[in-house]
Design a protein around this motif. Structure first.
Motif, PDB file in Angstrom:
ATOM      1  N   TYR A  72       0.864  -1.184   0.000  1.00 44.66           N
ATOM      2  CA  TYR A  72       0.000   0.000   0.000  1.00 44.66           C
ATOM      3  C   TYR A  72       0.895   1.226   0.000  1.00 44.66           C
ATOM      4  CZ  TYR A  72      -3.569  -3.364   1.297  1.00 44.66           C
ATOM      5  OH  TYR A  72      -4.425  -4.440   1.314  1.00 44.66           O
ATOM      6  N   ILE A  73       0.659   2.132  -0.949  1.00 48.79           N
ATOM      7  CA  ILE A  73       1.540   3.278  -1.141  1.00 48.79           C
ATOM      8  C   ILE A  73       0.707   4.558  -1.147  1.00 48.79           C
ATOM      9  CG2 ILE A  73       3.229   4.348  -2.693  1.00 48.79           C
ATOM     10  CD1 ILE A  73       3.671   1.436  -3.788  1.00 48.79           C
ATOM     11  N   MET A  74       1.055   5.479  -0.264  1.00 38.64           N
ATOM     12  CA  MET A  74       0.380   6.778  -0.218  1.00 38.64           C
ATOM     13  C   MET A  74       1.162   7.762  -1.085  1.00 38.64           C
ATOM     14  SD  MET A  74      -2.223   6.178   1.615  1.00 38.64           S
ATOM     15  CE  MET A  74      -2.864   7.830   1.770  1.00 38.64           C
ATOM     16  N   VAL A  75       0.450   8.565  -1.872  1.00 41.03           N
ATOM     17  CA  VAL A  75       1.071   9.495  -2.810  1.00 41.03           C
ATOM     18  C   VAL A  75       0.312  10.827  -2.747  1.00 41.03           C
ATOM     19  CG1 VAL A  75       1.695   9.880  -5.227  1.00 41.03           C
ATOM     20  CG2 VAL A  75       1.640   7.556  -4.330  1.00 41.03           C
ATOM     21  N   ARG A  76       1.053  11.927  -2.663  1.00 40.27           N
ATOM     22  CA  ARG A  76       0.407  13.246  -2.726  1.00 40.27           C
ATOM     23  C   ARG A  76      -0.050  13.511  -4.157  1.00 40.27           C
ATOM     24  NH1 ARG A  76       4.805  17.013   0.202  1.00 40.27           N
ATOM     25  NH2 ARG A  76       5.673  16.662  -1.839  1.00 40.27           N
ATOM     26  N   ASP A  77      -1.067  14.374  -4.295  1.00 41.73           N
ATOM     27  CA  ASP A  77      -1.623  14.683  -5.627  1.00 41.73           C
ATOM     28  C   ASP A  77      -0.546  15.045  -6.641  1.00 41.73           C
ATOM     29  OD1 ASP A  77      -4.285  14.270  -4.970  1.00 41.73           O
ATOM     30  OD2 ASP A  77      -4.639  16.370  -4.456  1.00 41.73           O
ATOM     31  N   GLU A  78       0.328  15.956  -6.254  1.00 45.91           N
ATOM     32  CA  GLU A  78       1.336  16.443  -7.198  1.00 45.91           C
ATOM     33  C   GLU A  78       2.397  15.399  -7.534  1.00 45.91           C
ATOM     34  OE1 GLU A  78       2.584  17.919  -3.067  1.00 45.91           O
ATOM     35  OE2 GLU A  78       0.718  17.721  -4.172  1.00 45.91           O
ATOM     36  N   GLU A  79       2.462  14.313  -6.764  1.00 40.74           N
ATOM     37  CA  GLU A  79       3.474  13.285  -7.018  1.00 40.74           C
ATOM     38  C   GLU A  79       2.930  12.055  -7.745  1.00 40.74           C
ATOM     39  OE1 GLU A  79       5.140  12.858  -3.071  1.00 40.74           O
ATOM     40  OE2 GLU A  79       6.782  14.159  -3.655  1.00 40.74           O
ATOM     41  N   ILE A  80       1.641  12.056  -8.047  1.00 38.42           N
ATOM     42  CA  ILE A  80       1.065  10.912  -8.754  1.00 38.42           C
ATOM     43  C   ILE A  80       1.748  10.695 -10.107  1.00 38.42           C
ATOM     44  CG2 ILE A  80      -1.030  10.043  -9.884  1.00 38.42           C
ATOM     45  CD1 ILE A  80      -2.593  11.104  -7.454  1.00 38.42           C
ATOM     46  N   PRO A  81       1.977  11.741 -10.935  1.00 40.00           N
ATOM     47  CA  PRO A  81       2.675  11.496 -12.208  1.00 40.00           C
ATOM     48  C   PRO A  81       4.086  10.908 -12.007  1.00 40.00           C
ATOM     49  CG  PRO A  81       1.624  13.645 -12.245  1.00 40.00           C
ATOM     50  CD  PRO A  81       1.519  13.134 -10.830  1.00 40.00           C
ATOM     51  N   LEU A  82       4.813  11.377 -10.995  1.00 40.79           N
ATOM     52  CA  LEU A  82       6.145  10.838 -10.710  1.00 40.79           C
ATOM     53  C   LEU A  82       6.057   9.367 -10.331  1.00 40.79           C
ATOM     54  CD1 LEU A  82       9.211  11.110 -10.143  1.00 40.79           C
ATOM     55  CD2 LEU A  82       8.604  11.831  -7.833  1.00 40.79           C
TER      56      LEU A  82
END
Length: 167
Positions: A72-82
């Motif tokens: 399970y990986i949490m990602v901030r909105d701005e880091e989803i493309p990365l």
């Protein structure tokens, strides 16, 4: 649009769901703490309470034996493309990963959580993969970018070897 649905419960209760829906694509998985059902479908789930993920990528075939790892990986909105680019770059190496049967990437419909489900031939394959340069590359990119992308937790399950609760 295919989704991944996950629900947990007692083995006895989950086996009742399996018996009630024999034609649905549902897998029973277990570990020492709990049992879960995993369903992949374009239709609405048969589960009453579930976690739902949109299936973004599926590579390989599930054999129905071995171990299964849920990251399970949490990602901030701005880091989803990365994160998605990092996953795509890594995915070219999955075919050469020893013991890996199938890997699925899902994105939660409710929050910025991703799930990577990896089906392995046996329980020792996953720890070996974590020592590979490909896995270390993920960790290095996360650290070097000072990113907030991170593994919130990992759960490991296996396919049941026998039915001990077939009431």
């Amino acid at each position: 649009m295919k989704n991944i649905y996950i629900t947990t419960g007692t083995e006895h209760f989950l086996r009742q769901i399996l018996n009630d829906h024999p034609s649905d694509n549902i897998l029973l998985l277990q570990n020492y703490n709990q049992s879960l059902l995993l369903q992949e479908s374009s239709d609405p789930t048969v589960f009453k309470e579930e976690s739902t993920y949109h299936l973004l990528q599926n590579r390989g075939e599930i054999k129905g034996s071995g171990s299964v790892v849920f990251e399970y990986i949490m990602v901030r909105d701005e880091e989803i493309p990365l994160f998605l680019k990092l996953y795509q770059n890594l995915s070219v190496h999955f075919n050469e990963t020893a013991g890996l049967q199938c890997i699925q990437l899902g994105q939660s419909l409710k929050n910025n959580k991703f799930i990577i489900i990896m089906f392995w031939d046996n329980a020792s394959d996953y720890p070996l993969w974590k020592k590979t340069p490909h896995y270390q590359e993920i960790v290095k990119v996360m650290e070097s970018n000072n990113t907030q992308i991170g593994f919130s937790h990992t759960d490991i399950y296996h396919f049941p070897e026998f039915t001990h609760d077939a009431k």
